[in-house]
Scaffold this active site. Structure first.
Site, PDB file in Angstrom:
ATOM      1  N   VAL A   1       0.924  -1.173   0.023  1.00 57.72           N
ATOM      2  CA  VAL A   1      -0.084  -0.092  -0.100  1.00 57.72           C
ATOM      3  C   VAL A   1       0.851   1.307   0.178  1.00 57.72           C
ATOM      4  O   VAL A   1       0.716   2.125  -0.864  1.00 57.72           O
ATOM      5  CB  VAL A   1      -0.954  -0.141   1.193  1.00 57.72           C
ATOM      6  CG1 VAL A   1      -1.812   1.052   1.048  1.00 57.72           C
ATOM      7  CG2 VAL A   1      -1.638  -1.306   1.037  1.00 57.72           C
TER       8      VAL A   1
ATOM      9  N   GLU B   1     -10.230   5.597   4.767  1.00 58.72           N
ATOM     10  CA  GLU B   1     -11.080   5.002   3.605  1.00 58.72           C
ATOM     11  C   GLU B   1     -10.573   3.745   3.130  1.00 58.72           C
ATOM     12  O   GLU B   1     -11.448   2.906   2.649  1.00 58.72           O
ATOM     13  CB  GLU B   1     -11.040   6.215   2.315  1.00 58.72           C
ATOM     14  CG  GLU B   1     -11.832   5.600   1.226  1.00 58.72           C
ATOM     15  CD  GLU B   1     -13.205   5.515   1.585  1.00 58.72           C
ATOM     16  OE1 GLU B   1     -13.746   6.721   1.686  1.00 58.72           O
ATOM     17  OE2 GLU B   1     -13.898   4.396   1.418  1.00 58.72           O
TER      18      GLU B   1
ATOM     19  N   VAL C   1     -11.569   0.030   4.554  1.00 55.19           N
ATOM     20  CA  VAL C   1     -12.625  -1.099   4.115  1.00 55.19           C
ATOM     21  C   VAL C   1     -12.636  -1.157   2.751  1.00 55.19           C
ATOM     22  O   VAL C   1     -12.948  -0.188   1.992  1.00 55.19           O
ATOM     23  CB  VAL C   1     -13.858  -0.638   4.890  1.00 55.19           C
ATOM     24  CG1 VAL C   1     -15.028  -1.547   4.465  1.00 55.19           C
ATOM     25  CG2 VAL C   1     -13.765  -0.315   6.467  1.00 55.19           C
TER      26      VAL C   1
ATOM     27  N   GLY D   1     -11.007  -1.827   0.189  1.00 55.28           N
ATOM     28  CA  GLY D   1      -9.650  -1.295  -0.865  1.00 55.28           C
ATOM     29  C   GLY D   1     -10.092  -0.196  -1.417  1.00 55.28           C
ATOM     30  O   GLY D   1     -10.321   0.994  -0.820  1.00 55.28           O
TER      31      GLY D   1
ATOM     32  N   GLU E   1      -3.171 -10.363   4.201  1.00 57.53           N
ATOM     33  CA  GLU E   1      -2.680  -9.737   5.514  1.00 57.53           C
ATOM     34  C   GLU E   1      -1.548 -10.479   5.681  1.00 57.53           C
ATOM     35  O   GLU E   1      -1.012 -11.466   5.153  1.00 57.53           O
ATOM     36  CB  GLU E   1      -3.876 -10.037   6.454  1.00 57.53           C
ATOM     37  CG  GLU E   1      -5.095  -9.202   6.493  1.00 57.53           C
ATOM     38  CD  GLU E   1      -4.880  -7.753   6.026  1.00 57.53           C
ATOM     39  OE1 GLU E   1      -4.508  -6.990   7.156  1.00 57.53           O
ATOM     40  OE2 GLU E   1      -5.201  -7.362   4.874  1.00 57.53           O
TER      41      GLU E   1
ATOM     42  N   LYS F   1     -13.715  -4.934   9.240  1.00 60.76           N
ATOM     43  CA  LYS F   1     -14.309  -4.199   8.519  1.00 60.76           C
ATOM     44  C   LYS F   1     -15.697  -3.968   8.711  1.00 60.76           C
ATOM     45  O   LYS F   1     -16.262  -2.951   8.633  1.00 60.76           O
ATOM     46  CB  LYS F   1     -14.043  -4.470   6.994  1.00 60.76           C
ATOM     47  CG  LYS F   1     -12.619  -4.493   6.600  1.00 60.76           C
ATOM     48  CD  LYS F   1     -12.351  -5.444   5.304  1.00 60.76           C
ATOM     49  CE  LYS F   1     -10.808  -5.309   4.596  1.00 60.76           C
ATOM     50  NZ  LYS F   1     -10.742  -6.277   3.643  1.00 60.76           N
TER      51      LYS F   1
ATOM     52  N   GLY G   1      -5.077  -4.809  -3.084  1.00 64.26           N
ATOM     53  CA  GLY G   1      -3.971  -4.512  -3.991  1.00 64.26           C
ATOM     54  C   GLY G   1      -3.207  -3.251  -4.152  1.00 64.26           C
ATOM     55  O   GLY G   1      -3.619  -2.277  -3.437  1.00 64.26           O
TER      56      GLY G   1
HETATM   57  P1  NDP Z   1       3.201  -4.686   3.705  1.00 57.89           P
HETATM   58  O1  NDP Z   1       3.635  -5.845   4.547  1.00 57.89           O
HETATM   59  O2  NDP Z   1       3.467  -4.968   1.942  1.00 57.89           O
HETATM   60  O3  NDP Z   1       3.960  -3.555   4.037  1.00 57.89           O
HETATM   61  C1  NDP Z   1       4.281  -3.065   5.327  1.00 57.89           C
HETATM   62  C2  NDP Z   1       5.251  -1.942   5.356  1.00 57.89           C
HETATM   63  O4  NDP Z   1       5.395  -1.789   6.847  1.00 57.89           O
HETATM   64  C3  NDP Z   1       6.618  -2.433   4.947  1.00 57.89           C
HETATM   65  O5  NDP Z   1       7.219  -1.513   4.217  1.00 57.89           O
HETATM   66  C4  NDP Z   1       7.342  -2.805   6.154  1.00 57.89           C
HETATM   67  O6  NDP Z   1       8.821  -2.521   5.927  1.00 57.89           O
HETATM   68  C5  NDP Z   1       6.924  -1.734   6.909  1.00 57.89           C
HETATM   69  N1  NDP Z   1       6.918  -2.051   8.543  1.00 57.89           N
HETATM   70  C6  NDP Z   1       6.375  -3.058   9.230  1.00 57.89           C
HETATM   71  N2  NDP Z   1       6.927  -2.809  10.607  1.00 57.89           N
HETATM   72  C7  NDP Z   1       7.602  -1.712  10.577  1.00 57.89           C
HETATM   73  C8  NDP Z   1       8.276  -1.002  11.881  1.00 57.89           C
HETATM   74  N3  NDP Z   1       8.171  -1.363  12.781  1.00 57.89           N
HETATM   75  N4  NDP Z   1       9.018   0.114  11.285  1.00 57.89           N
HETATM   76  C9  NDP Z   1       8.874   0.349  10.002  1.00 57.89           C
HETATM   77  N5  NDP Z   1       8.488  -0.042   9.039  1.00 57.89           N
HETATM   78  C10 NDP Z   1       7.664  -1.068   9.391  1.00 57.89           C
HETATM   79  O7  NDP Z   1       1.568  -4.467   4.196  1.00 57.89           O
HETATM   80  P2  NDP Z   1       0.719  -3.851   3.062  1.00 57.89           P
HETATM   81  O8  NDP Z   1       0.988  -2.529   2.480  1.00 57.89           O
HETATM   82  O9  NDP Z   1      -0.008  -4.686   2.189  1.00 57.89           O
HETATM   83  O10 NDP Z   1      -0.624  -3.637   4.360  1.00 57.89           O
HETATM   84  C11 NDP Z   1      -0.276  -2.142   5.059  1.00 57.89           C
HETATM   85  C12 NDP Z   1      -1.754  -2.076   5.737  1.00 57.89           C
HETATM   86  O11 NDP Z   1      -2.681  -1.719   4.854  1.00 57.89           O
HETATM   87  C13 NDP Z   1      -2.101  -3.075   6.595  1.00 57.89           C
HETATM   88  O12 NDP Z   1      -2.832  -2.375   7.754  1.00 57.89           O
HETATM   89  C14 NDP Z   1      -3.206  -3.605   5.885  1.00 57.89           C
HETATM   90  O13 NDP Z   1      -4.159  -4.442   6.480  1.00 57.89           O
HETATM   91  C15 NDP Z   1      -3.746  -2.516   4.887  1.00 57.89           C
HETATM   92  N6  NDP Z   1      -4.648  -2.815   3.677  1.00 57.89           N
HETATM   93  C16 NDP Z   1      -3.647  -3.678   2.860  1.00 57.89           C
HETATM   94  C17 NDP Z   1      -4.365  -3.890   1.616  1.00 57.89           C
HETATM   95  C18 NDP Z   1      -3.655  -4.662   0.321  1.00 57.89           C
HETATM   96  O14 NDP Z   1      -4.394  -4.896  -0.621  1.00 57.89           O
HETATM   97  N7  NDP Z   1      -2.370  -5.196   0.711  1.00 57.89           N
HETATM   98  C19 NDP Z   1      -5.437  -3.382   1.342  1.00 57.89           C
HETATM   99  C20 NDP Z   1      -6.196  -2.327   2.216  1.00 57.89           C
HETATM  100  C21 NDP Z   1      -5.651  -2.339   3.391  1.00 57.89           C
HETATM  101  P3  NDP Z   1       9.620  -3.638   5.197  1.00 57.89           P
HETATM  102  O15 NDP Z   1       9.140  -3.222   3.612  1.00 57.89           O
HETATM  103  O16 NDP Z   1      10.896  -3.066   5.224  1.00 57.89           O
HETATM  104  O17 NDP Z   1       9.466  -5.006   5.606  1.00 57.89           O
HETATM  105  N1  HSE Z   2      -6.275  -8.891   3.112  1.00 55.67           N
HETATM  106  C1  HSE Z   2      -7.170  -7.740   2.843  1.00 55.67           C
HETATM  107  C2  HSE Z   2      -8.253  -8.423   1.700  1.00 55.67           C
HETATM  108  C3  HSE Z   2      -6.566  -6.611   2.055  1.00 55.67           C
HETATM  109  O1  HSE Z   2      -7.908  -9.413   0.912  1.00 55.67           O
HETATM  110  O2  HSE Z   2      -9.355  -7.935   1.471  1.00 55.67           O
HETATM  111  C4  HSE Z   2      -7.703  -5.536   1.816  1.00 55.67           C
HETATM  112  O3  HSE Z   2      -8.371  -4.960   2.999  1.00 55.67           O
END
Ligand code: NDP
Ligand code: HSE
Length: 436
Positions: free
Chosen positions: A14, A129, A132, A134, A190, A205, A302
């Site tokens: 994200v 936003e 919930v 995406g 997740e 959500k 995504g």
């Molecule tokens: P990722 O695992 O892809 O990214 C998490 C990021 O956080 C990474 O860059 C990681 O660093 C960094 N990170 C984790 N812990 C720490 C820390 N202690 N200090 C600094 N940086 C840290 O997760 P997503 O992007 O998929 O998800 C992020 C959030 O968005 C979550 O809450 C998820 O539920 C939500 N979300 C995700 C969606 C999706 O489609 N993926 C959709 C909607 C919501 P590093 O890269 O170095 O490991």
């Molecule tokens: N893991 C979540 C899903 C990401 O698959 O719907 C979006 O919130």
């Protein structure tokens, strides 16, 4: 005008998507927001990892406190996930007078009441936003677009990973583990994919949707939760033969005695639009008194779709930087002092229809024993279907569809059916909704 400086916590799916969208659409976004939005700092766990975005011009750090304490940063974007360090960082950012944008549904569902209270005291916004469904702007739609309505119920496919797995299994006969691995590869799942499978993510959500729909506090602990792990391909096929699809739904309904909050696999008539929402797509059907039913559809996970929602929040917050806190849209749609303390119903009090599958001895009189139990408990049957025995099998699958009945009574019926000597094993129960 001076750019608004944004600090990112997390540069994964994200976070990386957010940087990409801000860079790609910078001019359009500036024309909308009234000034450029620029990411100046980003915190990640590891600094030397390959990123999905260009990081030139962004100061990278592995110390997230540097981002929340940076006096230049006006908006902190929490895209780390989880409920521990994310909570501390968000509260610190708020304490430092910064606005927050987050995609973290677990954080909002579990600590949202505390976070919003802190934000209100500081006169800052916490926008969510992306938390919930995406890329679907469902929070804005309910909180603002439907503000004139009394919302009666909503039902949604609100986990993209789960819907992707169910669709691939149904359409292509692929195995559960293989499809889950692909969802992880695509960045949908997740960090702990059990949350996608066991209904926890959908419950996070639903907690948020129910709160903004009914004006109630966030109450994650009160959501009834079942995941997709117990759906079998045979139930998917039997449901299809009866004209239904099985979808994992989050349902929030205003009933006479209180609010229903539940996530579970659900049979829905295949002619409903929402029954045909496949893959990573999400959809939320909202029934409100003035407008009637409205349906919101789009990608549920995504990088770019979720970034679309994060950036929309960044634009909203940027536009509101100079407005009085009292004149902003309330976090949970209703004014903080106007939240209602409506009771949340326990599952046995909930009324719904059912699909039941049981393995019954293939001899005369067995069906009558089961239907007598339904009759005695006042449960009315909509359809019965006996499947062909496989070869010389002694037991055959029998499917019942029932009309609506309170769950406590169905529990009693299932208990009595399972005690019959002519029934083998447990009765499979899937709840059924017409969504009409
Ligand atoms: P990722 O695992 O892809 O990214 C998490 C990021 O956080 C990474 O860059 C990681 O660093 C960094 N990170 C984790 N812990 C720490 C820390 N202690 N200090 C600094 N940086 C840290 O997760 P997503 O992007 O998929 O998800 C992020 C959030 O968005 C979550 O809450 C998820 O539920 C939500 N979300 C995700 C969606 C999706 O489609 N993926 C959709 C909607 C919501 P590093 O890269 O170095 O490991
Ligand atoms: N893991 C979540 C899903 C990401 O698959 O719907 C979006 O919130």
């Amino acid at each position: 005008m001076e750019p608004v400086k944004v600090g990112l916590l997390g540069l994964g799916t994200v976070g990386g998507g957010t940087v990409n969208v801000l860079q790609r659409n910078g001019d359009e976004i500036c024309r909308r927001a009234g000034r450029p939005i620029r990411v100046t700092r980003a915190a990640t766990r590891t600094l030397d990892k390959q990123r999905i975005c260009e990081t030139a011009g962004i100061e990278l750090t592995d110390d997230p406190w540097k981002v929340v304490d940076d006096p230049e940063i006006r908006i902190v974007c929490e895209l780390i996930g989880g409920t521990e360090i994310a909570r501390e960082l968000v509260l610190r950012a708020i304490g430092n007078g910064k606005h927050v944008v987050t995609a973290n549904k677990a954080l909002i569902a579990i600590h949202g009441n505390e976070v919003f209270e802190a934000a209100q005291q500081q006169g800052v916004t916490v926008a969510f936003e992306a938390a919930v469904a995406g890329g679907i702007p469902i929070i804005k739609a309910i909180r603002e677009g439907l503000a004139g309505n009394r919302i009666e119920w909503l039902a949604g496919i609100i986990n993209g990973t789960g819907n992707f797995i169910l669709t691939e299994m149904r359409d292509k006969g692929r195995g559960f583990g293989e499809v889950l691995a692909e969802a992880q590869e695509l960045g949908y799942a997740e960090a702990d994919p059990a949350f996608d499978i066991d209904g926890t993510d959908a419950a996070h959500k639903l907690t948020i949707l129910a709160s903004i729909a009914f004006g109630i506090p966030l109450q994650f602990d009160r959501v009834y939760r079942e995941g997709i792990d117990r759906i079998t391909i045979e139930d998917v096929r039997y449901a299809e033969q009866l004209g239904y699809r099985i979808k994992h739904l989050g349902i929030a309904r205003r009933a006479e005695q209180g609010i229903e909050l539940r996530v579970h696999p659900t049979l829905i008539p295949e002619r409903r639009l929402i029954a045909n929402v496949d893959g990573v797509m999400n959809a939320v059907l909202v029934r409100a008194d003035a407008v009637g039913p409205t349906l919101y559809y789009g990608p549920g996970a995504g990088a770019d779709p979720t970034a679309s929602a994060v950036v929309a929040d960044l634009v909203d917050v940027t536009r509101a930087l100079t407005s009085d806190p009292e004149n902003r849209v309330p976090h949970l749609a209703f004014q903080p002092g106007a939240l209602a303390d409506l009771p949340i119903l326990e599952m046995p009090e909930v009324e719904t229809a059912y699909y039941l599958r049981m393995s019954a001895e293939d001899r005369p009189g067995v069906l009558a024993e089961v239907t007598r139990i339904f009759g005695d408990l006042g449960i009315s049957i909509e359809a019965i279907r006996q499947q062909e025995p496989a070869g010389e099998e002694r037991y055959v699958p029998i499917i019942f569809l029932t009309h609506r009945v309170v769950e406590a009574r169905m529990n009693e019926a299932i208990g009595r059916i399972e005690a019959l000597p002519s029934i083998s094993g447990r009765v499979t129960r899937i709840r059924m909704e017409t969504l009409s």
